[in-house]
Design an enzyme around this catalytic site. Structure first.
Site, PDB file in Angstrom:
ATOM      1  N   ASP A 279       0.623  -1.204  -0.384  1.00 29.92           N
ATOM      2  CA  ASP A 279      -0.247   0.124   0.027  1.00 29.92           C
ATOM      3  C   ASP A 279       0.935   1.339   0.122  1.00 29.92           C
ATOM      4  OD1 ASP A 279      -1.520  -1.949   0.273  1.00 29.92           O
ATOM      5  OD2 ASP A 279      -2.380  -1.285   2.617  1.00 29.92           O
TER       6      ASP A 279
ATOM      7  N   LYS B 245      -6.667  -4.563  -2.950  1.00 27.33           N
ATOM      8  CA  LYS B 245      -7.668  -5.299  -1.899  1.00 27.33           C
ATOM      9  C   LYS B 245      -8.437  -4.473  -1.313  1.00 27.33           C
ATOM     10  CE  LYS B 245      -3.463  -4.653   1.261  1.00 27.33           C
ATOM     11  NZ  LYS B 245      -4.120  -3.297   2.080  1.00 27.33           N
TER      12      LYS B 245
ATOM     13  N   CYS C 103      -2.113  -2.120   7.836  1.00 28.13           N
ATOM     14  CA  CYS C 103      -2.367  -3.240   7.356  1.00 28.13           C
ATOM     15  C   CYS C 103      -0.677  -4.074   7.271  1.00 28.13           C
ATOM     16  CB  CYS C 103      -1.375  -2.728   5.378  1.00 28.13           C
ATOM     17  SG  CYS C 103      -3.865  -1.912   5.205  1.00 28.13           S
TER      18      CYS C 103
END
Ligand code: TIU
Length: 233
Positions: A26, A131, A164
């Site tokens: 990310d 995701k 995450c």
């Protein structure tokens, strides 16, 4: 290739680069750029930016060795059909997923802000996993990609450490992957969470995995293979 061993916490981490993936979680504009979603929530994005230069060096070293590289992006379909209402309701009304932000609709696939920062643009052939959740396994083909490539170990980097990065590392650990979290290649908006987040990985004998800095990993990736290891037959 032969196995490499890195000085790590709580103990040395041994991995075979052929069966290891560098996972970059990310590193998206929405989280990292000043003026973006992350900073609009009142966060200091410079705390995430510190991970960029070491991660660029680690990515270059991984590419040099031919290691599998997998990037992830957190985000949702434009119609938000893959976003649970509970997630959609979080946050201040003007700063919710799908709302217009400085770099397009916040965390929506295809928007400028949803994509990965220029410094870490995926190269051709590298896997990009979109995701919907915090973990890379939930609702994605990430697990299948790892199995297809014979991956058994993960070198985990990206943001944010306690969200995450942690969720993905925990999910991977439960699935039997050996995970090394690279301390200077992960970032949190909260210095305390960064410190404790890293401690939580390697505590209790490595309850979720191992922790080392990028220099330790790069040194090993760049080290010449010992002459004995390269003698065939
Ligand atoms: N990538 C990631 O960690 N997503 C988050 O939502 N992080 C926050 O810290 N909010």
């Amino acid at each position: 290739m032969t196995s490499l061993t890195i000085d790590a916490l709580p103990a040395p981490f041994t991995f075979d680069p052929e069966h290891t993936a560098l996972v970059i979680i990310d590193m998206q504009r929405d989280f990292l750029l000043p003026g973006g979603f992350g900073s609009s929530l009142g966060n200091d994005v410079s705390l995430l930016q510190t991970a960029v230069p070491p991660l660029q060096r680690l990515l270059a070293a991984a590419r040099e060795t031919g290691m599998t590289v997998i990037h992830t992006r957190e985000g949702h379909l434009p119609d938000l059909s893959d976003c649970p209402p509970s997630k959609l309701r979080r946050g201040k009304p003007s700063q919710r997923i799908g709302d217009p932000g400085a770099f397009g609709r916040i965390l929506i696939r295809g928007e400028y802000g949803h994509d990965i920062i220029d410094e870490l643009t995926p190269a051709e052939g590298e896997v990009v996993i979109d995701k919907p959740g915090k973990g890379a396994f939930y609702g994605t083909t990430f697990g299948d990609e790892l199995v297809a490539r014979g991956i058994t170990s993960l070198i985990v980097t990206g943001v944010t450490t306690e969200v995450c990065v942690h969720t993905t590392t925990r999910e991977a650990n439960d699935r039997g992957y050996e995970c090394l979290v690279v301390s200077d290649c992960v970032g949190s908006y909260f210095p305390e969470f960064q410190r404790v987040g890293l401690e939580m990985v390697s505590a209790q004998g490595g309850i979720f995995g191992w922790v080392a800095d990028s220099e330790a990993v790069i040194d090993q990736l760049a080290a010449p293979v010992s002459p004995n290891a390269s003698i065939a037959g």
